[in-house]
Design a protein around this motif. Structure first.
Motif, PDB file in Angstrom:
ATOM      1  N   THR A   1      61.710  27.757  27.711  1.00 23.90           N
ATOM      2  CA  THR A   1      62.389  28.520  26.327  1.00 23.90           C
ATOM      3  C   THR A   1      61.829  28.257  25.370  1.00 23.90           C
ATOM      4  O   THR A   1      61.241  26.780  25.016  1.00 23.90           O
ATOM      5  CB  THR A   1      63.326  27.828  26.455  1.00 23.90           C
TER       6      THR A   1
ATOM      7  N   ALA B   1      60.204  41.873  21.846  1.00 23.51           N
ATOM      8  CA  ALA B   1      60.899  42.121  22.975  1.00 23.51           C
ATOM      9  C   ALA B   1      60.563  43.424  24.664  1.00 23.51           C
ATOM     10  O   ALA B   1      61.647  42.957  25.411  1.00 23.51           O
ATOM     11  CB  ALA B   1      62.758  42.998  22.328  1.00 23.51           C
ATOM     12  N   GLU B   2      60.139  44.035  23.996  1.00 22.80           N
ATOM     13  CA  GLU B   2      59.454  44.714  25.569  1.00 22.80           C
ATOM     14  C   GLU B   2      58.883  43.600  26.065  1.00 22.80           C
ATOM     15  O   GLU B   2      58.261  43.786  27.614  1.00 22.80           O
ATOM     16  CB  GLU B   2      58.674  45.474  24.749  1.00 22.80           C
TER      17      GLU B   2
ATOM     18  N   TYR C   1      59.309  40.120  26.568  1.00 24.80           N
ATOM     19  CA  TYR C   1      60.217  38.507  26.701  1.00 24.80           C
ATOM     20  C   TYR C   1      61.421  39.330  26.938  1.00 24.80           C
ATOM     21  O   TYR C   1      61.439  40.166  26.132  1.00 24.80           O
ATOM     22  CB  TYR C   1      59.206  37.509  25.876  1.00 24.80           C
ATOM     23  N   THR C   2      62.237  38.286  27.037  1.00 25.12           N
ATOM     24  CA  THR C   2      63.572  38.318  27.065  1.00 25.12           C
ATOM     25  C   THR C   2      63.687  37.636  25.818  1.00 25.12           C
ATOM     26  O   THR C   2      63.470  36.637  25.818  1.00 25.12           O
ATOM     27  CB  THR C   2      64.343  37.652  27.866  1.00 25.12           C
ATOM     28  N   VAL C   3      64.354  38.489  25.084  1.00 26.49           N
ATOM     29  CA  VAL C   3      64.853  38.001  23.461  1.00 26.49           C
ATOM     30  C   VAL C   3      65.771  37.472  23.141  1.00 26.49           C
ATOM     31  O   VAL C   3      66.841  39.137  23.019  1.00 26.49           O
ATOM     32  CB  VAL C   3      63.915  38.477  22.558  1.00 26.49           C
ATOM     33  N   GLU C   4      66.871  37.174  22.694  1.00 24.34           N
ATOM     34  CA  GLU C   4      68.087  36.554  22.251  1.00 24.34           C
ATOM     35  C   GLU C   4      67.905  36.396  20.951  1.00 24.34           C
ATOM     36  O   GLU C   4      67.661  34.711  20.402  1.00 24.34           O
ATOM     37  CB  GLU C   4      68.770  36.096  22.868  1.00 24.34           C
TER      38      GLU C   4
ATOM     39  N   TRP D   1      65.294  32.638  17.071  1.00 21.83           N
ATOM     40  CA  TRP D   1      65.597  33.691  18.415  1.00 21.83           C
ATOM     41  C   TRP D   1      64.945  32.676  19.454  1.00 21.83           C
ATOM     42  O   TRP D   1      64.199  31.540  18.908  1.00 21.83           O
ATOM     43  CB  TRP D   1      64.446  34.902  17.873  1.00 21.83           C
TER      44      TRP D   1
ATOM     45  N   LEU E   1      63.719  32.410  22.785  1.00 18.02           N
ATOM     46  CA  LEU E   1      62.193  33.799  23.997  1.00 18.02           C
ATOM     47  C   LEU E   1      61.859  33.263  25.438  1.00 18.02           C
ATOM     48  O   LEU E   1      61.838  31.576  25.102  1.00 18.02           O
ATOM     49  CB  LEU E   1      60.925  33.613  23.274  1.00 18.02           C
ATOM     50  N   GLN E   2      62.234  33.664  26.093  1.00 11.62           N
ATOM     51  CA  GLN E   2      61.932  33.003  27.696  1.00 11.62           C
ATOM     52  C   GLN E   2      60.712  34.444  27.856  1.00 11.62           C
ATOM     53  O   GLN E   2      61.442  35.314  28.170  1.00 11.62           O
ATOM     54  CB  GLN E   2      63.060  32.857  28.727  1.00 11.62           C
TER      55      GLN E   2
ATOM     56  N   ARG F   1      59.801  37.351  30.953  1.00  7.93           N
ATOM     57  CA  ARG F   1      60.767  37.992  32.254  1.00  7.93           C
ATOM     58  C   ARG F   1      61.155  37.778  33.524  1.00  7.93           C
ATOM     59  O   ARG F   1      59.670  37.076  33.437  1.00  7.93           O
ATOM     60  CB  ARG F   1      61.053  39.351  31.298  1.00  7.93           C
TER      61      ARG F   1
END
Length: 726
Positions: free
Chosen positions: A677, A694-695, A697-700, A721, A723-724, A726
């Motif tokens: 993470t 966001a394209e 990586y997984t972004v929250e 944010w 980030l992880q 994909r």
């Protein structure tokens, strides 16, 4: 030579009117003011009296010639035609001071050289003897003032400046010159008070200048009685018999004055290092029997020898030049006003200040104000009659109540209306946030963040310390009103929070001021140990705009601590590595912290050592972007909180978070282990996360989850944010 001479007396700017009155009393005729000087006429007796008795002049100049000049040649001729043999022997010494410009002479050194050449050439003998130059102790000191085509040529009768009385060989950090101190005493009415047997006290006496000057006035001592060398001592026009008679008269007056019962003259000084220098100065002035000096601060000084004695309280409070000084100055003036009201009713007071607005914090009206200059610094002398009808609204009641048991009520009664409103808001916030902080075990938190728009401050608690940051007001706000509100707020903080005045630190900053927040502002080097959960951290409240601990990132640090067990942690732009300490405390297998600043890495090292975490903690001094390009390590948990902008001399290029964040995140994600993470945060208010992130990586966005109760009112303090891969 004539019996009547034109005389010019120079003085500090602002003293011309007082010097004019003094010189007239000493016999100067046809006197009138000029800029930083007065001009008049008198015989040699008047000239000598001015040298001996003027408390205000810097120099006494005897004009020997005025002539028109249009260039360097006519200047030379005008000086050369003077009969210098009447003034100086060919074997004597001289020094030349030149001021002004014009007539093709714009360099004072060149002008002085032409004057010196003209005198030397006139006095040169057939055998080649000629006067020598001695800049320190010449037989004759010549002054030439060039003004709009006219040269005024004078002899300096005083020699060294008359403000140098000879007693003050030791001085403090920002001393008043003796003649300025004398002028303040005269404006304050001390000669009148002394004649009536009144007392004199200085609660911030430094090395005792006010006290010595005041005692000399009261004892009828000529200020320059003890001077041994004068500008006229080797002058051929000097009349020793006349001078000796005048000096003997002054000596007799001083002896008579010293036989009178001494007045009550006392000084108090908080800095123990200045007590002995003050006593030494008083001893050199021969006034040890008149003046006493004690160590004590303004909040505790007791000026009243008995209930019936009245007199003058006089002081020149510190001006404040370091970061954080504003708070201490506000409290200094408040304490001074409190002591005047409580212990000096019926007295008079005189306060010389470079910040008249601070004078309002004393809670007593000044009935007169005079402008002075302390060197290049403009000042105001506030004259005060310590009477009940001069107390500001609420002060009279407060003074009466202060004698009762209900001291806290009296303290709050002294606040202005705005200050009381601000105190109420702080107490309301303390009640709600304090309860939350205690329940969460939080010692450091934001108590107030511009809740009331007119009080644009951020106030943070660090244990029993208060850290105040003033946001720079918009240009639409009157600076004087903004300053007054700051003083209102500072006056309210100790009372509302129950924190000692010396534990309030105030700083001024602008929102989002780039890397300036990391720059050193002072050098006190005082660190305070605070706790955040089970972590100990060091903060510095005085030396930088920021303290070493970003309070708004507390939830992020706690999140990292919960997730760090057994993981390899990487902290980029680590600052003082507070997140690293939490990760290590949370059981991280290893930590790596990267920052460009050696200062902050040293601080980080101290934070880790404070928690017994010196092992397996790697600290790297490097430009983060360059370091990421070279590093081949793998990390399970990464935290990045970059500056908005950075252009350090140590890094290549310039970092801009909006422009460069995609490259930064790509480099960091390349170092993230599978299933790892990365937390990314920044405080640039206009920041927009690039859609391309966001394209890939997984972004929250987790901003809301990283704001505690103390930052709910300022939700834009940062964005964060998760980030992880994909």
């Amino acid at each position: 030579m004539t019996d009547c001479h034109e005389l010019i007396l120079t003085c500090p700017k602002g003293l011309e009117g007082l010097l004019l009155e003094e010189a007239k009393e000493l016999g100067l005729e046809e006197a009138r003011e000029q800029t930083a000087a007065i001009r008049g006429f008198g015989n040699m007796e008047v000239a000598y009296r001015l040298c001996l008795w003027s408390r205000l002049a810097n120099r006494v100049l005897l004009v020997i010639e005025r002539f028109a000049t249009v260039n360097a040649e006519t200047l030379y001729e005008g000086v050369h035609q003077v009969g210098w043999a009447e003034h100086l022997a060919a074997t004597g010494s001289l020094a030349v001071e030149f001021s002004g410009h014009g007539s093709g002479i714009d360099n004072t050194h060149f002008g002085a050289l032409k004057v010196k050449d003209a005198i030397v050439d006139r006095l040169r003998t057939a055998t080649g003897e000629r006067p020598s130059v001695d800049k320190l102790n010449p037989d004759l000191r010549i002054h030439l003032r060039l003004d709009r085509g006219q040269a005024v040529l004078s002899l300096d009768l005083s020699g060294h400046s008359l403000h140098q009385r000879g007693y003050r060989l030791q001085q403090g950090a920002a001393p008043l010159k003796e003649n300025l101190a004398a002028a303040v005493l005269i404006r304050a009415g001390w000669p009148r008070i002394a004649a009536a047997g009144g007392a004199l006290t200085d609660p911030m006496c430094g090395v005792g200048t006010f006290l010595v000057e005041g005692a000399m006035m009261a004892a009828d001592i000529a200020p320059n009685l003890r001077r041994e060398r004068w500008g006229f001592s080797a002058w051929l026009g000097h009349v020793p018999a006349l001078w000796n008679r005048l000096h003997a008269e002054a000596q007799a007056r001083a002896e008579a004055g010293m036989t009178r019962p001494p007045l009550w003259i006392r000084g108090y000084e908080a800095d123990p290092r200045l007590i002995q220098p003050a006593k030494n100065n008083i001893e050199r002035a021969g006034l040890a029997g008149w003046i006493r000096v004690y160590q004590g601060d303004v909040a505790t000084f007791e000026p009243r020898p008995d209930q019936h004695q009245k007199g003058l309280v006089i002081c020149n409070p510190p001006y404040g030049e370091r970061l954080g000084d504003e708070a201490s100055l506000v409290y200094l003036y408040q304490n001074l006003g409190e002591r005047l009201r409580q212990a000096c009713l019926g007295w008079e007071a005189a306060v010389l200040t470079s910040a008249p607005d601070l004078g309002k914090r004393m809670g007593i009206r000044s009935h007169k104000q005079y402008a002075f200059w302390n060197g290049a610094l403009p000042c105001k002398l506030l004259l005060i009659k310590v009477e009940l009808d001069q107390f500001v609204t609420g002060q009279r009641a407060a003074t009466a109540e202060s004698k009762s048991e209900e001291k806290p009520v009296a303290e709050l009664a002294r606040l202005s209306e705005g200050g009381q409103m601000f105190a109420n808001r702080l107490q309301k916030n303390l009640k709600t946030l304090g309860k939350w902080a205690r329940k969460q075990g939080i010692q450091c938190y934001r108590l107030y963040d511009a809740d009331m728009p007119e009080y644009a401050l951020a106030i943070d608690l660090y244990g029993d310390w208060v850290h105040v940051q003033e946001y720079a007001p918009p240009r639409s706000i009157d600076p004087e009103k903004a300053q007054a509100r700051l003083y209102d707020a500072l006056g309210a903080i100790p009372q509302a929070l129950g924190i000692p005045q010396d534990r309030v630190v105030v700083k001024r900053r602008e929102r989002q001021s780039g890397t300036r927040q990391y720059e050193r502002q002072a050098t006190q080097g005082t660190f305070v140990e605070v706790t955040e959960g089970d972590v100990k951290l060091l903060v510095n409240l005085t030396d930088y705009l920021d303290t070493g601990l970003f309070l708004d990132h507390r939830p992020m640090r706690q999140r990292i601590a919960r997730e760090a067990a057994g993981k390899r942690f990487l902290n980029l732009y680590c600052y003082t590595a507070t997140a690293t300490v939490h990760a290590a405390k949370g059981g991280a297998r290893s930590t790596t912290s990267v920052d460009l600043s050696k200062t902050y890495l040293d601080w980080a090292r101290r934070n880790l050592a404070l928690n017994g975490l010196s092992d397996r903690q790697r600290l790297e001094q490097a430009d983060v972007m360059a370091w990421l390009e070279e590093d081949r390590g793998e990390y399970d948990l990464i935290f990045i909180d970059p500056p908005t902008f950075s252009n350090s001399k140590r890094m290549e290029g310039v970092f801009d978070v909006q422009r460069d964040h995609v490259t930064l995140l790509d480099l960091a994600m390349a170092r993230l282990a599978a299933g790892g993470t990365l937390y990314f945060s920044n405080n640039f208010r206009k920041f927009v996360l690039d859609p391309g992130v966001a394209e890939r990586y997984t972004v929250e966005e987790i901003t809301g989850a990283t704001l505690d109760e103390d930052f709910r009112r300022n939700s834009k303090i940062h964005r964060a944010w998760k980030l992880q891969a994909r």
